[in-house]
Design a protein around this motif. Structure first.
Motif, PDB file in Angstrom:
ATOM      1  N   ARG A   6      -2.627  17.418  -2.749  1.00  0.00           N
ATOM      2  CA  ARG A   6      -2.570  17.962  -4.110  1.00  0.00           C
ATOM      3  C   ARG A   6      -2.095  19.405  -4.110  1.00  0.00           C
ATOM      4  O   ARG A   6      -1.397  19.833  -5.050  1.00  0.00           O
ATOM      5  CB  ARG A   6      -3.945  17.834  -4.765  1.00  0.00           C
ATOM      6  N   GLN A  48       0.373  19.926 -11.785  1.00  0.00           N
ATOM      7  CA  GLN A  48       0.945  18.716 -12.363  1.00  0.00           C
ATOM      8  C   GLN A  48       1.279  18.939 -13.829  1.00  0.00           C
ATOM      9  O   GLN A  48       0.484  19.495 -14.595  1.00  0.00           O
ATOM     10  CB  GLN A  48      -0.029  17.533 -12.231  1.00  0.00           C
ATOM     11  N   ASP A 108       6.894  10.794   0.084  1.00  0.00           N
ATOM     12  CA  ASP A 108       6.446  10.340  -1.238  1.00  0.00           C
ATOM     13  C   ASP A 108       5.018  10.830  -1.472  1.00  0.00           C
ATOM     14  O   ASP A 108       4.054  10.061  -1.396  1.00  0.00           O
ATOM     15  CB  ASP A 108       6.526   8.817  -1.321  1.00  0.00           C
ATOM     16  N   LYS A 157       3.544  11.960  -4.201  1.00  0.00           N
ATOM     17  CA  LYS A 157       2.909  11.464  -5.414  1.00  0.00           C
ATOM     18  C   LYS A 157       2.369  10.049  -5.209  1.00  0.00           C
ATOM     19  O   LYS A 157       1.268   9.720  -5.648  1.00  0.00           O
ATOM     20  CB  LYS A 157       3.928  11.476  -6.562  1.00  0.00           C
ATOM     21  N   GLY A 158       3.151   9.210  -4.533  1.00  0.00           N
ATOM     22  CA  GLY A 158       2.681   7.858  -4.245  1.00  0.00           C
ATOM     23  C   GLY A 158       1.466   7.872  -3.346  1.00  0.00           C
ATOM     24  O   GLY A 158       0.514   7.105  -3.552  1.00  0.00           O
ATOM     25  N   GLU A 179      -0.721  10.297  -3.125  1.00  0.00           N
ATOM     26  CA  GLU A 179      -1.842  10.829  -3.911  1.00  0.00           C
ATOM     27  C   GLU A 179      -2.485   9.740  -4.760  1.00  0.00           C
ATOM     28  O   GLU A 179      -3.714   9.658  -4.871  1.00  0.00           O
ATOM     29  CB  GLU A 179      -1.343  11.978  -4.786  1.00  0.00           C
ATOM     30  N   THR A 180      -1.669   8.865  -5.323  1.00  0.00           N
ATOM     31  CA  THR A 180      -2.194   7.764  -6.135  1.00  0.00           C
ATOM     32  C   THR A 180      -3.009   6.792  -5.292  1.00  0.00           C
ATOM     33  O   THR A 180      -4.122   6.394  -5.665  1.00  0.00           O
ATOM     34  CB  THR A 180      -1.036   7.014  -6.820  1.00  0.00           C
ATOM     35  N   VAL A 181      -2.464   6.419  -4.134  1.00  0.00           N
ATOM     36  CA  VAL A 181      -3.146   5.453  -3.266  1.00  0.00           C
ATOM     37  C   VAL A 181      -4.454   6.029  -2.739  1.00  0.00           C
ATOM     38  O   VAL A 181      -5.500   5.362  -2.748  1.00  0.00           O
ATOM     39  CB  VAL A 181      -2.217   5.050  -2.100  1.00  0.00           C
ATOM     40  N   TRP A 182      -4.426   7.278  -2.287  1.00  0.00           N
ATOM     41  CA  TRP A 182      -5.632   7.886  -1.724  1.00  0.00           C
ATOM     42  C   TRP A 182      -6.677   8.188  -2.797  1.00  0.00           C
ATOM     43  O   TRP A 182      -7.871   8.121  -2.523  1.00  0.00           O
ATOM     44  CB  TRP A 182      -5.259   9.161  -0.975  1.00  0.00           C
ATOM     45  N   SER A 183      -6.250   8.528  -3.989  1.00  0.00           N
ATOM     46  CA  SER A 183      -7.215   8.770  -5.070  1.00  0.00           C
ATOM     47  C   SER A 183      -7.982   7.496  -5.389  1.00  0.00           C
ATOM     48  O   SER A 183      -9.203   7.528  -5.599  1.00  0.00           O
ATOM     49  CB  SER A 183      -6.496   9.288  -6.320  1.00  0.00           C
ATOM     50  N   ASP A 184      -7.284   6.376  -5.425  1.00  0.00           N
ATOM     51  CA  ASP A 184      -7.952   5.088  -5.670  1.00  0.00           C
ATOM     52  C   ASP A 184      -8.932   4.760  -4.554  1.00  0.00           C
ATOM     53  O   ASP A 184     -10.040   4.271  -4.801  1.00  0.00           O
ATOM     54  CB  ASP A 184      -6.905   3.971  -5.800  1.00  0.00           C
ATOM     55  N   GLY A 204      -1.113   5.197   2.456  1.00  0.00           N
ATOM     56  CA  GLY A 204      -0.956   6.542   1.916  1.00  0.00           C
ATOM     57  C   GLY A 204      -0.426   7.515   2.944  1.00  0.00           C
ATOM     58  O   GLY A 204       0.397   8.383   2.646  1.00  0.00           O
TER      59      GLY A 204
END
Length: 223
Positions: free
Chosen positions: A201, A207, A168, A170-171, A173-178, A160
């Motif tokens: 964020r 969003q 990137d 958004k990418g 954010e997805t990895v760190w949220s998981d 991330g």
């Protein structure tokens, strides 16, 4: 005054070539012509009287660019073979020798092919060598680390980080949220992760809603 120094240096250069260099007499006119040609070119294009103007490096998003060694909070072993290879690699990376940093970890992986920390370090080194961009080779290294230990926090955290540094958001954010969703409440890396995720964020801004289901009025879709 500056041009006087330029001419003086040119004369000293010619003198050094002729007498100290002990050139044959036949070669001296050619050497002198080469120096004068360089001086003429500088006279046409050079601007020695202009003041210097340092170029500032572009700023990275705040919070994403700290030294990688400072972010291994409870994510990697502090002693043992992995720490030794990581220490050597970090030393090369600090002096800008990113290729050598990556090759050092590749050498360590020859002996310890299943070490998660070495695979993560390799991903970091390859991303740094690519100018901070998540390259296919860096992504593969992070994937290899995750395969060795799917519960280890370092592969998604640093993947991330590389995505965020490469733009990137958004990418990342997805990895760190998981990762945050499966991190224990008392995990030593959680406060740092929460801070970075909040900054990420904020950088992303509001969003947009995904897709309005058919038959649902737009006024009923939450903002």
């Amino acid at each position: 005054m500056i041009w006087l120094w330029v001419v003086l240096i040119a004369l000293l250069t010619i003198g050094g070539i002729f007498w100290l260099g002990k050139l044959p007499a036949a070669a001296r006119p050619l050497a002198g012509a080469a120096v004068m040609l360089g001086l003429a070119g500088y006279a046409l294009q050079g601007h020695p009287s202009l003041p210097g103007k340092p170029v500032a490096a572009p700023e990275e998003p705040e919070g994403f660019g700290e030294a990688i060694t400072d972010q291994r909070q409870g994510m990697s072993e502090r002693f043992g073979p992995a720490a030794q290879w990581l220490g050597m690699s970090d030393g090369f990376a600090r002096t800008g020798k990113t290729e050598l940093a990556a090759k050092t970890l590749e050498k360590g992986l020859e002996t310890y092919p299943d070490n998660v920390d070495l695979w993560v370090g390799l991903g970091n080194a390859l991303a740094a060598h690519g100018g901070g961009v998540m390259s296919p080779a860096a992504a593969l290294a992070f994937d290899e680390a995750a395969k060795r230990d799917p519960s280890h926090p370092a592969p998604p955290f640093f993947a991330g980080l590389a995505l965020a540094q490469g733009g990137d958001l958004k990418g990342a954010e997805t990895v760190w949220s998981d990762l945050l969703a499966r991190s224990p409440a008392d995990a030593p890396w959680r406060p740092d992760l929460e801070m970075r995720l909040a900054q990420l964020r904020q950088a992303l801004g509001p969003q947009l809603p995904a897709e309005i289901p058919a038959g649902v009025p737009a006024a009923d879709v939450p903002n």
